[in-house]
Motif scaffolding. Structure first.
Motif, PDB file in Angstrom:
ATOM      1  N   ASP A  69     -28.436   2.199  11.804  1.00 36.75           N
ATOM      2  CA  ASP A  69     -29.334   3.197  12.409  1.00 36.75           C
ATOM      3  C   ASP A  69     -28.742   3.915  13.605  1.00 36.75           C
ATOM      4  O   ASP A  69     -29.452   4.580  14.345  1.00 36.75           O
ATOM      5  CB  ASP A  69     -30.683   2.577  12.786  1.00 36.75           C
ATOM      6  N   GLU A  70     -27.434   3.794  13.837  1.00 40.54           N
ATOM      7  CA  GLU A  70     -26.786   4.499  14.945  1.00 40.54           C
ATOM      8  C   GLU A  70     -25.864   5.577  14.388  1.00 40.54           C
ATOM      9  O   GLU A  70     -25.109   5.346  13.453  1.00 40.54           O
ATOM     10  CB  GLU A  70     -25.975   3.534  15.810  1.00 40.54           C
ATOM     11  N   LEU A  71     -25.948   6.772  14.987  1.00 42.44           N
ATOM     12  CA  LEU A  71     -25.066   7.864  14.610  1.00 42.44           C
ATOM     13  C   LEU A  71     -23.703   7.647  15.259  1.00 42.44           C
ATOM     14  O   LEU A  71     -23.599   7.497  16.471  1.00 42.44           O
ATOM     15  CB  LEU A  71     -25.657   9.206  15.080  1.00 42.44           C
ATOM     16  N   LEU A  72     -22.666   7.614  14.436  1.00 45.10           N
ATOM     17  CA  LEU A  72     -21.285   7.475  14.901  1.00 45.10           C
ATOM     18  C   LEU A  72     -20.552   8.745  14.510  1.00 45.10           C
ATOM     19  O   LEU A  72     -20.775   9.282  13.418  1.00 45.10           O
ATOM     20  CB  LEU A  72     -20.612   6.276  14.236  1.00 45.10           C
ATOM     21  N   MET A  73     -19.670   9.216  15.383  1.00 47.80           N
ATOM     22  CA  MET A  73     -18.942  10.435  15.074  1.00 47.80           C
ATOM     23  C   MET A  73     -17.487  10.329  15.496  1.00 47.80           C
ATOM     24  O   MET A  73     -17.168   9.654  16.471  1.00 47.80           O
ATOM     25  CB  MET A  73     -19.578  11.630  15.784  1.00 47.80           C
ATOM     26  N   PHE A  74     -16.644  11.009  14.752  1.00 47.25           N
ATOM     27  CA  PHE A  74     -15.246  11.158  15.134  1.00 47.25           C
ATOM     28  C   PHE A  74     -14.731  12.453  14.533  1.00 47.25           C
ATOM     29  O   PHE A  74     -15.332  13.019  13.632  1.00 47.25           O
ATOM     30  CB  PHE A  74     -14.410   9.940  14.733  1.00 47.25           C
ATOM     31  N   SER A  75     -13.648  12.943  15.113  1.00 54.10           N
ATOM     32  CA  SER A  75     -13.047  14.164  14.572  1.00 54.10           C
ATOM     33  C   SER A  75     -11.722  13.801  13.939  1.00 54.10           C
ATOM     34  O   SER A  75     -11.069  12.826  14.317  1.00 54.10           O
ATOM     35  CB  SER A  75     -12.863  15.209  15.673  1.00 54.10           C
ATOM     36  N   ILE A  76     -11.358  14.591  12.971  1.00 53.80           N
ATOM     37  CA  ILE A  76     -10.100  14.367  12.268  1.00 53.80           C
ATOM     38  C   ILE A  76      -9.416  15.717  12.072  1.00 53.80           C
ATOM     39  O   ILE A  76     -10.065  16.710  11.759  1.00 53.80           O
ATOM     40  CB  ILE A  76     -10.341  13.648  10.927  1.00 53.80           C
ATOM     41  N   GLY A  77      -8.125  15.732  12.316  1.00 55.51           N
ATOM     42  CA  GLY A  77      -7.351  16.947  12.141  1.00 55.51           C
ATOM     43  C   GLY A  77      -5.881  16.608  12.014  1.00 55.51           C
ATOM     44  O   GLY A  77      -5.479  15.469  12.259  1.00 55.51           O
ATOM     45  N   PRO A  78      -5.079  17.577  11.631  1.00 54.34           N
ATOM     46  CA  PRO A  78      -3.648  17.323  11.483  1.00 54.34           C
ATOM     47  C   PRO A  78      -3.015  16.895  12.805  1.00 54.34           C
ATOM     48  O   PRO A  78      -3.401  17.371  13.869  1.00 54.34           O
ATOM     49  CB  PRO A  78      -3.076  18.673  11.051  1.00 54.34           C
ATOM     50  N   THR A  79      -2.079  15.988  12.718  1.00 58.47           N
ATOM     51  CA  THR A  79      -1.331  15.564  13.902  1.00 58.47           C
ATOM     52  C   THR A  79      -0.270  16.624  14.185  1.00 58.47           C
ATOM     53  O   THR A  79       0.537  16.928  13.304  1.00 58.47           O
ATOM     54  CB  THR A  79      -0.653  14.205  13.662  1.00 58.47           C
ATOM     55  N   PRO A  80      -0.267  17.199  15.395  1.00 57.64           N
ATOM     56  CA  PRO A  80       0.785  18.173  15.723  1.00 57.64           C
ATOM     57  C   PRO A  80       2.164  17.542  15.591  1.00 57.64           C
ATOM     58  O   PRO A  80       2.362  16.379  15.934  1.00 57.64           O
ATOM     59  CB  PRO A  80       0.490  18.544  17.179  1.00 57.64           C
ATOM     60  N   GLU A  81       3.102  18.308  15.072  1.00 60.97           N
ATOM     61  CA  GLU A  81       4.470  17.816  14.836  1.00 60.97           C
ATOM     62  C   GLU A  81       5.059  17.144  16.073  1.00 60.97           C
ATOM     63  O   GLU A  81       5.669  16.085  15.989  1.00 60.97           O
ATOM     64  CB  GLU A  81       5.364  18.991  14.398  1.00 60.97           C
ATOM     65  N   ALA A  82       4.860  17.740  17.246  1.00 60.20           N
ATOM     66  CA  ALA A  82       5.436  17.205  18.487  1.00 60.20           C
ATOM     67  C   ALA A  82       4.834  15.856  18.878  1.00 60.20           C
ATOM     68  O   ALA A  82       5.439  15.098  19.622  1.00 60.20           O
ATOM     69  CB  ALA A  82       5.233  18.206  19.624  1.00 60.20           C
TER      70      ALA A  82
END
Length: 135
Positions: A69-82
């Motif tokens: 019953d808890e909202l969990l969030m995370f973001s996902i995106g490409p890892t920058p080359e550097a």
């Protein structure tokens, strides 16, 4: 509660969050940009089942999950080359909840390689919104 019901509840809670100025500020403070895609998934859903929905959007993407019953969030995106150092392989048979838990282990994001995505990605967990949603 079924997986579909949990996804619907996660989206309902996300809607409550964005309906308030405080919630929008929380999202902005945690690198969620206005117009950024939100993918709702069940905590126990397999990565291989969630990735097609993630890939259909321009990164980064915010993932919203419901656990106990808890909202969990995370973001996902490409890892920058550097910033690529080393990444762990994330099995497509792992759950999206396991990926969330891995992102929670470090403040600078958790880098991983998804075999179902042709690149390394970084996941950043967002702090709990329990207090914001209790109003």
């Amino acid at each position: 509660m079924s997986a579909l019901e949990r996804r619907i509840e996660a989206m309902r809670l996300f809607g409550r969050l964005v309906a308030t100025q405080e919630g929008r500020e929380y999202l902005a403070d945690n690198n969620h940009k206005s117009g950024q895609a939100v993918v709702v998934a069940d905590y126990e859903e397999l990565i291989k089942d969630v990735m097609p929905r993630i890939r259909s959007h321009k990164p980064p993407v915010t993932i919203a999950l419901l656990k106990d019953d808890e909202l969990l969030m995370f973001s996902i995106g490409p890892t920058p080359e550097a910033e690529r150092v080393s990444s762990s392989a994330a099995s497509p048979e792992s759950t999206i909840g396991m990926l969330y838990e891995a992102a929670c282990q470090t403040s600078n994001g958790s880098s991983f390689h998804l075999t179902s995505w042709d690149r390394d990605a970084t996941a950043f967990s967002m702090p709990s919104v329990r207090e914001l949603l209790s109003h």
